[in-house]
Write an enzyme that holds these catalytic residues in place. Structure first.
Site, PDB file in Angstrom:
ATOM      1  N   VAL A 181      -7.537  -7.762  -3.776  1.00 22.09           N
ATOM      2  CA  VAL A 181      -8.568  -7.282  -4.711  1.00 22.09           C
ATOM      3  C   VAL A 181      -8.985  -8.412  -5.646  1.00 22.09           C
ATOM      4  O   VAL A 181      -8.224  -9.347  -5.906  1.00 22.09           O
ATOM      5  CB  VAL A 181      -8.073  -6.072  -5.561  1.00 22.09           C
ATOM      6  N   ARG A 232      10.474  -0.738   1.290  1.00 20.76           N
ATOM      7  CA  ARG A 232      10.701  -2.091   0.783  1.00 20.76           C
ATOM      8  C   ARG A 232      12.184  -2.383   0.754  1.00 20.76           C
ATOM      9  O   ARG A 232      12.988  -1.511   0.420  1.00 20.76           O
ATOM     10  CB  ARG A 232      10.120  -2.237  -0.622  1.00 20.76           C
ATOM     11  N   GLN A 241       3.140   6.361  -1.424  1.00 20.22           N
ATOM     12  CA  GLN A 241       1.957   5.884  -2.130  1.00 20.22           C
ATOM     13  C   GLN A 241       0.746   6.707  -1.730  1.00 20.22           C
ATOM     14  O   GLN A 241       0.715   7.328  -0.661  1.00 20.22           O
ATOM     15  CB  GLN A 241       1.663   4.416  -1.762  1.00 20.22           C
ATOM     16  N   HIS A 251       3.316  -1.041   2.013  1.00 26.15           N
ATOM     17  CA  HIS A 251       2.355  -0.316   1.175  1.00 26.15           C
ATOM     18  C   HIS A 251       1.394   0.441   2.101  1.00 26.15           C
ATOM     19  O   HIS A 251       1.440   0.253   3.328  1.00 26.15           O
ATOM     20  CB  HIS A 251       1.596  -1.257   0.226  1.00 26.15           C
TER      21      HIS A 251
HETATM   22  N1  PHE Z   1      -0.762  -2.154  -2.240  1.00 26.66           N
HETATM   23  C1  PHE Z   1      -0.441  -2.434  -3.593  1.00 26.66           C
HETATM   24  C2  PHE Z   1       1.036  -2.258  -3.805  1.00 26.66           C
HETATM   25  O1  PHE Z   1       1.691  -1.667  -2.981  1.00 26.66           O
HETATM   26  C3  PHE Z   1      -1.177  -1.551  -4.546  1.00 26.66           C
HETATM   27  C4  PHE Z   1      -2.649  -1.754  -4.531  1.00 26.66           C
HETATM   28  C5  PHE Z   1      -3.435  -1.037  -3.655  1.00 26.66           C
HETATM   29  C6  PHE Z   1      -3.238  -2.689  -5.368  1.00 26.66           C
HETATM   30  C7  PHE Z   1      -4.803  -1.230  -3.633  1.00 26.66           C
HETATM   31  C8  PHE Z   1      -4.588  -2.862  -5.357  1.00 26.66           C
HETATM   32  C9  PHE Z   1      -5.377  -2.161  -4.511  1.00 26.66           C
HETATM   33  O2  PHE Z   1       1.584  -2.697  -4.782  1.00 26.66           O
END
Ligand code: PHE
Length: 349
Positions: A259, A202, A216, A176
């Site tokens: 988070v 992934r 992303q 991510h």
């Molecule tokens: N990094 C998470 C994902 O790839 C997405 C995400 C980013 C969630 C930032 C919360 C805050 O699924």
């Protein structure tokens, strides 16, 4: 001079001049010159043969022969000039470049639809005060997992979800864009406002909505007074800018270790207006990604005091946003490298 010699010369003169008049181009002229005036030409041979004539005939025959030689040389000289000029004209005409012809247009490429979306997202977020930054696609587990509060026993660290580059568990293709949260915070004093577009990887099976590589857009804002309302406001504005003024947005509880609280963020489908269609799989909603308030452990991990600072973060799927904008219903098309597909996006942004 014997009449026969005189007669021969007269005949040679008539024939030579007639032939010369018939020589219509430069090659024919060259042949004529060779035939009459060249080293083995008729007139040359005649002059060379003078010695065989009786002595009393030689002077007259010689004078007449030389006079004819001068006459033919003069005639050749002027004819040669005309033929050479015509020859040059012909070559010039044949080789002419028509500078008025339109040029051959070069094939001009266009930005990939994902790149176009990244540019557009950067512009939207620039207006909201976010800087666009980029990070490494090959990451250490430290940034990809540890600093994001993803414990060693979390399933995402399982070898089946992650593409490992070297030293399994240590160096990975980032799964991510979130590792950039920690990288940016480590190098910046708050306030922080960045978006991070980029590829993520992934280890998973592909279908219409899953690819082993996709893009992303990470977002991160940290300051003294950031609340969930700021997150909602920013994502609502994003949906409005991207999909028009009538979009509704939806937040549902979700879990991400980095988070607290965490949400999944969806927009009502712009293709069907929320009625349900192929793109939104009849649900009327399209999930754009995850979001939430930055976990205190993440803030503490990079040396920010969680008692002073709060922040929000989100991670959205860029292909998904493009799909919703355009109605493309298979994510695999974006990396499929089919020019018939890609050409349709030339100049769409
Ligand atoms: N990094 C998470 C994902 O790839 C997405 C995400 C980013 C969630 C930032 C919360 C805050 O699924």
């Amino acid at each position: 001079m014997a009449t026969s010699v005189q007669h021969d010369l007269e005949e040679l003169r008539t024939r030579a001049l007639a032939d010369l008049a018939d020589a219509v181009d430069a090659p024919a002229g060259e042949i004529w010159e060779k035939t009459y005036l060249g080293p083995k030409g008729e007139l040359t041979l005649f002059l060379r043969g003078l010695g065989a004539l009786p002595a009393d005939e030689r002077p007259t025959a010689g004078r007449a022969g030389n006079a004819l030689k001068r006459e033919l040389e003069a005639a050749w000289d002027s004819r040669h000039r005309i033929l050479a000029a015509a020859d040059l004209d012909q070559h010039l005409a044949a080789d002419a470049v028509d500078v008025t012809l339109p040029g051959r247009p070069p094939t001009i490429g266009a930005a990939h639809p994902v790149s176009q979306m990244i540019d557009e997202l950067s512009e939207i977020f620039a207006l909201l005060g976010f800087q666009t930054v980029f990070g490494p696609e090959v990451e250490t587990a430290h940034y990809n997992f540890d600093l994001l509060n993803i414990p060693a026993d979390h399933p995402a660290r399982d070898v089946w979800d992650t593409i490992h580059v070297d030293l399994p568990g240590e160096i990975v293709m980032r799964t991510h864009t979130s590792p950039m949260q920690a990288r940016v915070m480590e190098q910046t004093e708050p306030p922080v406002r960045v978006v991070v577009p980029g590829r993520v990887y992934r280890y998973e099976a592909q279908d219409a909505s899953h690819e082993w590589m996709f893009h992303q857009l990470e977002g991160l804002a940290v300051d003294r007074t950031i609340t969930m309302a700021d997150l909602k406001g920013v994502l609502a504005e994003l949906a409005r800018q991207l999909f028009g003024p009538n979009r509704r947005i939806r937040f549902r509880c979700d879990f991400f270790p980095f988070v607290e609280p965490g949400v999944d963020f969806a927009v009502d489908c712009a293709i069907c207006g929320g009625k349900g269609c192929r793109v939104c799989k009849q649900t009327g909603w399209l999930e754009m990604g995850g979001a939430g308030m930055v976990h205190p452990k993440v803030l503490a991990g990079v040396g920010y005091d969680p008692a002073v600072y709060t922040g929000f973060a989100f991670g959205l799927g860029i292909e998904r946003m493009t799909m919703m904008r355009t109605g493309v219903d298979d994510v695999r098309a974006f990396a499929g490298n089919d020019l018939r597909f890609l050409r349709q996006f030339a100049g769409f942004a």
